[in-house]
Motif scaffolding. Structure first.
Motif, PDB file in Angstrom:
ATOM      1  N   ARG A  95       0.820  -1.211   0.000  1.00  0.00           N
ATOM      2  CA  ARG A  95       0.000   0.000   0.000  1.00  0.00           C
ATOM      3  C   ARG A  95       0.859   1.268   0.000  1.00  0.00           C
ATOM      4  NH1 ARG A  95      -2.962  -2.682   4.137  1.00  0.00           N
ATOM      5  NH2 ARG A  95      -2.417  -1.077   5.665  1.00  0.00           N
ATOM      6  N   GLN A  96       2.112   1.134   0.475  1.00  0.00           N
ATOM      7  CA  GLN A  96       3.042   2.278   0.448  1.00  0.00           C
ATOM      8  C   GLN A  96       3.945   2.253  -0.779  1.00  0.00           C
ATOM      9  OE1 GLN A  96       5.116   2.994   4.386  1.00  0.00           O
ATOM     10  NE2 GLN A  96       4.158   1.021   4.777  1.00  0.00           N
ATOM     11  N   GLY A  97       3.675   1.340  -1.701  1.00  0.00           N
ATOM     12  CA  GLY A  97       4.516   1.242  -2.901  1.00  0.00           C
ATOM     13  C   GLY A  97       5.800   0.479  -2.660  1.00  0.00           C
ATOM     14  N   LYS A  98       5.954  -0.099  -1.449  1.00  0.00           N
ATOM     15  CA  LYS A  98       7.172  -0.859  -1.140  1.00  0.00           C
ATOM     16  C   LYS A  98       6.956  -2.337  -1.485  1.00  0.00           C
ATOM     17  CE  LYS A  98       9.518   0.278   2.594  1.00  0.00           C
ATOM     18  NZ  LYS A  98      10.780   0.952   2.264  1.00  0.00           N
ATOM     19  N   THR A  99       6.703  -2.579  -2.766  1.00  0.00           N
ATOM     20  CA  THR A  99       6.414  -3.936  -3.237  1.00  0.00           C
ATOM     21  C   THR A  99       7.636  -4.849  -3.076  1.00  0.00           C
ATOM     22  OG1 THR A  99       7.004  -3.137  -5.428  1.00  0.00           O
ATOM     23  CG2 THR A  99       4.664  -3.217  -4.903  1.00  0.00           C
ATOM     24  N   ASN A 100       8.810  -4.237  -2.938  1.00  0.00           N
ATOM     25  CA  ASN A 100      10.060  -5.000  -2.772  1.00  0.00           C
ATOM     26  C   ASN A 100      10.100  -5.748  -1.443  1.00  0.00           C
ATOM     27  OD1 ASN A 100      10.220  -2.252  -1.702  1.00  0.00           O
ATOM     28  ND2 ASN A 100      12.280  -2.800  -1.073  1.00  0.00           N
ATOM     29  N   CYS A 101       9.347  -5.268  -0.448  1.00  0.00           N
ATOM     30  CA  CYS A 101       9.349  -5.929   0.865  1.00  0.00           C
ATOM     31  C   CYS A 101       7.927  -6.273   1.289  1.00  0.00           C
ATOM     32  CB  CYS A 101      10.078  -5.092   1.913  1.00  0.00           C
ATOM     33  SG  CYS A 101       9.358  -3.473   2.228  1.00  0.00           S
ATOM     34  N   CYS A 102       7.100  -6.650   0.300  1.00  0.00           N
ATOM     35  CA  CYS A 102       5.737  -7.134   0.536  1.00  0.00           C
ATOM     36  C   CYS A 102       5.744  -8.181   1.654  1.00  0.00           C
ATOM     37  CB  CYS A 102       5.214  -7.745  -0.764  1.00  0.00           C
ATOM     38  SG  CYS A 102       3.708  -8.708  -0.587  1.00  0.00           S
ATOM     39  N   ALA A 103       4.720  -8.112   2.514  1.00  0.00           N
ATOM     40  CA  ALA A 103       4.637  -9.047   3.640  1.00  0.00           C
ATOM     41  C   ALA A 103       4.408 -10.480   3.168  1.00  0.00           C
ATOM     42  CB  ALA A 103       3.513  -8.615   4.581  1.00  0.00           C
ATOM     43  N   ASP A 104       3.919 -10.621   1.935  1.00  0.00           N
ATOM     44  CA  ASP A 104       3.651 -11.960   1.400  1.00  0.00           C
ATOM     45  C   ASP A 104       4.432 -12.155   0.094  1.00  0.00           C
ATOM     46  OD1 ASP A 104       2.478 -14.485   1.297  1.00  0.00           O
ATOM     47  OD2 ASP A 104       0.722 -13.761   0.185  1.00  0.00           O
ATOM     48  N   LEU A 105       5.675 -11.654   0.077  1.00  0.00           N
ATOM     49  CA  LEU A 105       6.457 -11.628  -1.154  1.00  0.00           C
ATOM     50  C   LEU A 105       6.835 -13.027  -1.632  1.00  0.00           C
ATOM     51  CD1 LEU A 105       7.732  -9.515  -3.072  1.00  0.00           C
ATOM     52  CD2 LEU A 105       9.869  -9.821  -1.815  1.00  0.00           C
ATOM     53  N   LYS A 106       6.687 -13.225  -2.946  1.00  0.00           N
ATOM     54  CA  LYS A 106       7.157 -14.456  -3.583  1.00  0.00           C
ATOM     55  C   LYS A 106       8.229 -14.047  -4.585  1.00  0.00           C
ATOM     56  CE  LYS A 106       3.695 -17.166  -1.980  1.00  0.00           C
ATOM     57  NZ  LYS A 106       3.477 -16.376  -0.749  1.00  0.00           N
TER      58      LYS A 106
END
Ligand SMILES: [Zn+2]
Ligand SMILES: [Zn+2]
Length: 337
Positions: A95-106
């Protein structure tokens, strides 16, 4: 299709899988280049904390689009790379645009199967246009973006001394983007050959070998100030713990490298510096765009990193040799038609 699978630490074998079919908003790629990363080597060794096995490795990729499922500006035949970090799109980081450290990152090739295969399906929104960049360089946009992201995290200012610990491909990327930010770059590594490469090919003005008196050298180079920014690109626990001592008062310490253990450091030493400690995970589209632009403009030349080239058929046998520093490997590239 043919795949190369890491069955368990120390075991790689070729196998076959059904070719993947792109779902909605997904794109099918024919894999053309696979850069071999420290993460892949650590996965093979069993020292990377985020891996489960069996796993198809490979996340530094360039490919040719076979089919786009859905509407997109991309077309079949386009040469692309992509952000191999598949994010959920709705967690607090996303939601903050920090897709690099997504809580559910694959991460492709880490948490889910990657590109050591004939074909790969990726989310279309993760594609990055090749913009005429060659396949080899395009496969190296991702590792360079990791370095660029670390420099962005550190908010490097022109004229600041920036120490990069670890002269592998990730550290070298950090050095190049620190230099583009106007920093005075200092490289520290155990390997004199790699430091020579940094001086001669990357224009790094200062290099220190780990067996020197590092504190004295840093004081000399920085006129007593010490580095305003210290970047760890080793993922080595000892190196990381030493790095705290190298940071200036008011300085920032950015951990790009990753290891499995706990970090211990002197609280009084850290406190009196009012130090800032941060991790830097993966990269964002902004970093990828910056890297693609820097390559297009000739400001960085990732092909200089490529020391070893093999075919996909030979990759399985060659892979273990790249773990050995004596191989002289900086970046190995798997080539495909
Ligand atoms: Zn990598
Ligand atoms: Zn998320």
């Amino acid at each position: 299709m043919e795949v190369l699978i890491c069955e368990s630490p120390g075991t790689l074998r070729y196998g076959t899988r059904n070719a993947p079919v792109p779902g909605e908003k997904e794109t099918l790629l024919r894999v053309r280049r696979i850069g071999i990363c420290g993460t892949d080597l650590h996965a093979f060794e069993g020292t990377q904390p985020y891996f489960t096995y069996p796993r198809i490795l490979g996340h530094e990729l360039a490919g040719e689009i076979v089919e786009v499922n859905g509407t997109s500006a991309f077309r079949s035949g386009d040469i692309v790379t992509f952000l191999p970090y598949f994010s959920c799109g709705h967690c607090v980081a996303c939601r903050q645009g920090k897709t690099n450290c997504c809580a559910d990152l694959k991460v492709c090739g880490v948490h889910i199967d990657g590109g050591m295969a004939d074909y790969l399906v990726v989310p279309t929104e993760n594609l990055v246009a090749g913009r005429g960049i060659g396949l080899d360089a395009l496969a190296l946009v991702e590792p360079l973006a990791i370095g660029a992201h670390g420099i962005r995290r550190a908010n490097v200012n022109s004229g600041e001394p920036v120490l990069v610990i670890g002269a592998g491909p990730i550290g070298m990327g950090a050095m190049q983007f620190a230099r583009l930010a106007g920093a005075d770059v200092i490289a520290l590594d155990v390997d004199e050959r790699r430091l020579a490469f940094c001086r001669e090919r990357l224009g790094v003005p200062y290099t220190i070998t780990a067996k020197e008196d590092v504190l004295t050298r840093l004081r000399d180079i920085t006129g007593g100030d010490m580095p305003a920014v210290v970047i760890d690109a080793t993922g080595n626990l000892n190196a990381i713990q030493e790095g705290f001592r190298y940071m200036s008062h008011g300085g920032r310490y950015v951990l790009i490298g990753l290891q499995k253990g706990d970090i211990a450091f002197s609280h009084p030493e850290f406190h009196k510096r009012e130090g800032t400690l941060m991790s830097s995970r993966n990269a964002t589209r902004k970093d990828f765009d910056q890297v693609v632009q820097a390559i297009s403009q000739g400001a960085v030349d990732p092909e200089a990193y490529i020391t070893h080239r093999v075919t996909f058929a030979a990759a399985g046998e060659a892979f273990p040799s790249w773990l050995d520093r004596k191989s002289g490997v900086i970046k190995a590239m798997v080539m495909r038609d």
